[in-house]
Structure formats: structure tokens, C-alpha cells
Design a protein around this motif. Structure first.
Motif, short mmCIF file in Angstrom:
data_model
loop_
_atom_site.label_atom_id
_atom_site.label_comp_id
_atom_site.label_asym_id
_atom_site.label_seq_id
_atom_site.Cartn_x
_atom_site.Cartn_y
_atom_site.Cartn_z
N ALA A 33 -1.31 8.39 8.86
CA ALA A 33 -1.32 8.17 7.38
C ALA A 33 -0.85 6.88 7.04
O ALA A 33 0.16 6.28 8.23
CB ALA A 33 -0.20 9.14 6.63
N LEU A 34 -1.33 6.15 6.34
CA LEU A 34 -0.98 4.67 5.78
C LEU A 34 0.38 4.86 5.31
O LEU A 34 0.69 5.75 4.46
CB LEU A 34 -2.03 4.13 4.88
N THR A 35 1.11 3.95 5.46
CA THR A 35 2.29 3.60 4.93
C THR A 35 2.46 4.06 3.46
O THR A 35 1.56 3.26 2.90
CB THR A 35 3.39 2.52 5.40
N ALA A 36 3.29 4.49 2.74
CA ALA A 36 3.38 4.64 1.44
C ALA A 36 3.45 3.25 0.69
O ALA A 36 3.99 2.44 1.15
CB ALA A 36 4.52 5.47 0.90
N GLU A 37 2.55 3.23 -0.40
CA GLU A 37 2.47 1.88 -1.18
C GLU A 37 3.72 1.31 -1.49
O GLU A 37 4.10 -0.04 -1.31
CB GLU A 37 1.77 2.42 -2.44
#
Length: 236
Positions: A33-37
Motif C-alpha cells: 500500500a502506498l503511504t497515506a496522503e
């Protein structure tokens, strides 16, 4: 990861490049998962709009996708990305070197050029054949200056690729000569044997004019392969 603040100009472009390099270099592996915005905005010291724009570009490059649950997941770029990512691949930490990518692009150039010559011999119109012959004559008068020959060679091959009638080949050719792929920066001395062989260019044009598809393909592959580096490619 250590905190990295970036310059304020072209903020979203810089965030995109940093995240792209993490994906290509393996710091963000496929399926993760991409790091949270909000966390990315804090890490880079930028606003969330810049991060959002960067993630949108990652989606367009087929490096990430938004799952049904709303998470942004990293894709396996070797299965999803296109040629437009080539420059980024060379720039990424842990990715292929510029030298390896140049070799790959030149090998692709030889394959596309050979088949384009074959198709051009089969499909070219009379007017296209005449333009190729005229361009070959201009090529013969361009030497021996390698810069002039290189420019004339691009014009000559464009006519052949256009004559093939293959749009995908034409778009790939545009990427090869525009600098999207690093072929445009290959030193002229590497291409000397190809560029100075005017006789081979004349014979190839004659094969195309005579609709001799197989000889055109063989000669085009032999001619273009001369520019492929002979040094072993690194295995990764």
C-alpha cells in the motif's frame, strides 16, 4: 524513511519522481500500500494537493491503482508500465543503468526497423517508394559528417516506418528519436559503422522499391544491429 523536504517549484512533479523511484527501486514492492496522503505530505513538507496530483500521475503511468477499499496499491511495473516510463527506470535507484537501457532500446530499434523495412516493401505506395529513394540520395550526399548523417538517417527511417503502415511502430520510432528513450544520446562513434555504410542504405532502398520484403528485413536488421553495444549487459 528519513524526512525529505523538496524544492517548491514543480512540487507535484518532484513528489511523483520520488515516489516513482521508490517503486522502481523496490522500496515500495508490488502489492504494498502506498503511504497515506497526509503522511506523504508531512514527510515531503508539501500540501496534500501536490501529493494527490503526484499519485494521479502514478496511476496514469500504471505504477499504482486504487483498490475497491480505497487503498492505493503498488503495481508490478514490469507487467503494467509502458515505454514512457523508460527514462524514469534509468533514473531510479536500484533500477537498470542508463547503459543497459540504451542497449535495450537499440535492440528494440533493430527489431522494429527490420520488420518496418519488411512491411514497407510489402505495403509501400509508389509515391512512398519514390520519397525513400530521394531521401537515400540525399543521405548519400550528407557524409562524411556524422551529425549530418545522423539527422539524414532519422529522416530516412521515418519514411520507411511510415511506409510500413504500422502505427505502433511509428509511435515507438517517435519515442526512440525524441529522447524519451536514451537512443537519441548514443555517441556518434558507436553508430559510425552503421551511418557510414551508404551502400547498405542504397541497397535497402532498392529492396523496398523492388518489393523484396525478406532481403529488406535481413539487411535492415544487419545494418541497425551494428549500433548495438557489444559489451555484456548486466544481469539483475
Amino acid at each position: 524513511m528519513t524526512q525529505r523536504h523538496i524544492r517548491r517549484e514543480a512540487v507535484s512533479d518532484q513528489v511523483f519522481a520520488l515516489l516513482r523511484d521508490r517503486i522502481l527501486g523496490g522500496a515500495l514492492p508490488p502489492g504494498s500500500a502506498l503511504t497515506a496522503e497526509r503522511d506523504l505530505a508531512a514527510e515531503f513538507g508539501v500540501n496534500r494537493h501536490a501529493v494527490r496530483e503526484a499519485v494521479k500521475r502514478l496511476q496514469q503511468a500504471r505504477l499504482v491503482e486504487v483498490s475497491h477499499g480505497g487503498r492505493t496499491l503498488v503495481l508490478d511495473w514490469r507487467h503494467t508500465a509502458g515505454l514512457d516510463l523508460a527514462v524514469g527506470i534509468a533514473a531510479a535507484d536500484g533500477g537498470p543503468s542508463v547503459q543497459d537501457l540504451t542497449r535495450d532500446a537499440l535492440e528494440m530499434r533493430a527489431c522494429i526497423g527490420a520488420d518496418a523495412a519488411r512491411l514497407c516493401a510489402l505495403r509501400r505506395s509508389d509515391s512512398a517508394a519514390a520519397r525513400i529513394v530521394r531521401a537515400t540520395d540525399r543521405y548519400a550526399r550528407s557524409g562524411p559528417d556524422l551529425v549530418e548523417l545522423g539527422a539524414a538517417d532519422v529522416d530516412w527511417w521515418r519514411l520507411i516506418v511510415e511506409g510500413s503502415g504500422n502505427l505502433a511502430y511509428l509511435l515507438a520510432f517517435n519515442s526512440l528519436v525524441s529522447g524519451t528513450l536514451p537512443v537519441a544520446d548514443v555517441p556518434d562513434d558507436l553508430r559510425t559503422a552503421e551511418l557510414l555504410d551508404v551502400e547498405a542504405h542504397l541497397r535497402l532502398a532498392a529492396h523496398i522499391e523492388a518489393r523484396e520484403a525478406e532481403p529488406a528485413e535481413r539487411l535492415a536488421r544487419e545494418l541497425l544491429s551494428r549500433s548495438v553495444p557489444t559489451t555484456p549487459k548486466a544481469v539483475r
